[in-house]
Scaffold this active site. Structure first.
Site, short mmCIF file in Angstrom:
data_model
loop_
_atom_site.label_atom_id
_atom_site.label_comp_id
_atom_site.label_asym_id
_atom_site.label_seq_id
_atom_site.Cartn_x
_atom_site.Cartn_y
_atom_site.Cartn_z
N SER A 63 0.79 -1.24 0.00
CA SER A 63 0.00 0.00 0.00
C SER A 63 0.82 1.28 0.00
O SER A 63 0.25 2.37 -0.16
CB SER A 63 -0.94 0.02 1.20
OG SER A 63 -2.01 -0.87 0.96
N LYS A 66 0.26 3.38 -2.96
CA LYS A 66 -0.91 4.27 -3.09
C LYS A 66 -0.50 5.74 -3.05
O LYS A 66 -1.20 6.59 -3.60
CB LYS A 66 -1.92 3.95 -1.98
CG LYS A 66 -2.52 2.54 -2.09
CD LYS A 66 -3.31 2.17 -0.84
CE LYS A 66 -3.89 0.75 -0.91
NZ LYS A 66 -4.53 0.33 0.35
N TYR A 188 -3.70 -2.76 -10.17
CA TYR A 188 -3.55 -2.52 -8.73
C TYR A 188 -2.63 -3.57 -8.08
O TYR A 188 -1.75 -3.23 -7.28
CB TYR A 188 -4.94 -2.53 -8.07
CG TYR A 188 -4.91 -2.48 -6.57
CD1 TYR A 188 -4.70 -1.28 -5.89
CD2 TYR A 188 -5.10 -3.64 -5.81
CE1 TYR A 188 -4.67 -1.25 -4.50
CE2 TYR A 188 -5.07 -3.61 -4.43
CZ TYR A 188 -4.85 -2.41 -3.78
OH TYR A 188 -4.82 -2.38 -2.40
N TYR A 240 -4.66 3.61 8.16
CA TYR A 240 -6.02 3.09 8.31
C TYR A 240 -6.58 3.39 9.71
O TYR A 240 -6.48 4.54 10.15
CB TYR A 240 -6.07 1.57 8.00
CG TYR A 240 -5.19 1.22 6.84
CD1 TYR A 240 -5.51 1.70 5.57
CD2 TYR A 240 -4.02 0.49 6.99
CE1 TYR A 240 -4.68 1.43 4.49
CE2 TYR A 240 -3.18 0.22 5.91
CZ TYR A 240 -3.53 0.69 4.67
OH TYR A 240 -2.73 0.44 3.62
N VAL A 258 1.22 -3.86 3.71
CA VAL A 258 1.20 -5.17 4.37
C VAL A 258 2.45 -6.02 4.09
O VAL A 258 2.60 -7.10 4.65
CB VAL A 258 -0.07 -6.02 4.05
CG1 VAL A 258 -1.30 -5.47 4.74
CG2 VAL A 258 -0.27 -6.20 2.58
N1 GLN Z 1 -2.33 -5.30 -1.89
C1 GLN Z 1 -2.88 -5.21 -0.57
C2 GLN Z 1 -4.39 -5.38 -0.60
O1 GLN Z 1 -5.03 -4.89 -1.46
C3 GLN Z 1 -2.50 -3.88 0.00
C4 GLN Z 1 -3.02 -3.67 1.40
C5 GLN Z 1 -2.05 -2.98 2.31
O2 GLN Z 1 -0.85 -2.93 2.07
N2 GLN Z 1 -2.55 -2.51 3.42
O3 GLN Z 1 -4.95 -6.02 0.25
#
Ligand code: GLN
Length: 304
Positions: A63, A66, A188, A240, A258
């Site tokens: 993420s 993003k 994505y 988050y 993650v």
């Molecule tokens: N690729 C992961 C997902 O879509 C990214 C989530 C994350 O890093 N928090 O679940």
């Protein structure tokens, strides 16, 4: 300030936290990563770099990507992007579906998965070859042409993407996705599977620490105002449902993934990235969060 010494001490202290978190296993390829890895890298605006531990090992940025996709879209669309996605913290886990129906398919912010999918959908409308464009952007901001997509991780996430597909189709039903959902999820999953080291990520975040101007190649990536806004979003939404706690503990704009990475910065000063794959219950790196709290406390500097 001897940042090298500061991070060396933190590294020695926090290595003992191995085993307190858990590696992400909902993406099978991430479950195979050796959990006992830990690196820290700092890049300063005056050209110094400091590393400790596994700072040069490439990992899945997940993420953290993003931030890059939002920066790309912001360059093209400016404020138009806020028709498609909000900018308030969600207080929910990154992959939650619950708010999305109440809020008519407009995700709370660009850093939860739903919001990031909207941003990726916009990128697909803006670029004929969005995967190439994303990689080119990331390579250029950190000055490393070897940055690559880890195809194994991309494939693994793509075949276990049911929840993200559900988010995509729900938003499509509200008219907030333009492109084919399978194709959006494919792009994505690739952006999340970009492999970078702590050192690469700290370099890639330097333009944010420098108010939008990339000190590596003197390119104005974002305007001062756009960089301010991206930083504010990271502070309020970058972790988050743990964003408030990260602001409280570390006091920095930052973004987690993650894969266990956390990238953050002190405006006008430096960018710092920590990687350790074991996650806490919010999906943020256990050791990464601890490290950044210790760092700003030890150097008596944050944005506050
Ligand atoms: N690729 C992961 C997902 O879509 C990214 C989530 C994350 O890093 N928090 O679940």
């Amino acid at each position: 300030m001897d940042y090298g010494k500061v991070i060396q001490n933190i590294y020695e202290d926090l290595k003992s936290c191995w085993g307190k978190g858990k590696v992400a296993d909902y993406i099978p390829a991430l479950a195979k990563v050796d959990p006992r890895q830990y690196g820290i890298a700092i890049e300063t605006l005056d050209g110094q770099s400091f590393q400790v531990g596994d700072a040069e090992v490439c990992f899945s940025i997940q993420s953290i990507s993003k931030v890059f996709s939002l920066a790309m879209v912001t360059r093209h669309m400016g404020d138009q992007i806020w028709k498609y996605v909000g900018r308030e913290p969600s207080g929910n886990p990154f992959n939650s579906l619950v708010q999305l129906e109440y809020e008519q398919g407009i995700p709370r912010n660009p850093f939860i998965n739903a919001g990031a999918l909207v941003v990726t959908d916009r990128l697909m409308t803006l670029y004929d070859h969005p995967k190439d464009a994303i990689l080119e952007f990331v390579r250029s901001i950190c000055g490393n042409d070897d940055i690559y997509y880890d195809k194994n991780i991309a494939r693994s996430e793509r075949t276990h993407a049911d929840r993200n597909m559900a988010l995509g189709y729900l938003m499509k039903s509200f008219g907030n996705m333009e492109n084919d959902i399978e194709a959006v999820i494919d792009v994505y999953c690739h952006q999340c599977a970009i492999a970078m080291s702590c050192r690469d990520l700290s370099k890639a975040f330097l333009f944010l620490a420098n108010h939008g101007l990339n000190p590596i190649n003197q390119e104005q990536i974002l305007s001062v105002s756009q960089a301010k806004r991206l930083g504010a979003l990271m502070l309020t939404c970058g972790f988050y449902d743990e964003s408030g706690d990260f602001a409280f503990r570390a006091g920095l704009p930052g973004k987690s993934g993650v894969g266990g990475g956390v990238a953050a910065y002190i405006p006008g000063n430096l960018a710092i990235t920590v990687w350790s794959p074991e996650l806490n219950r919010h999906g943020n790196s256990y050791i990464g969060m601890e490290t950044l709290e210790h760092f700003t406390t030890d150097i008596s500097n944050s944005i506050f």
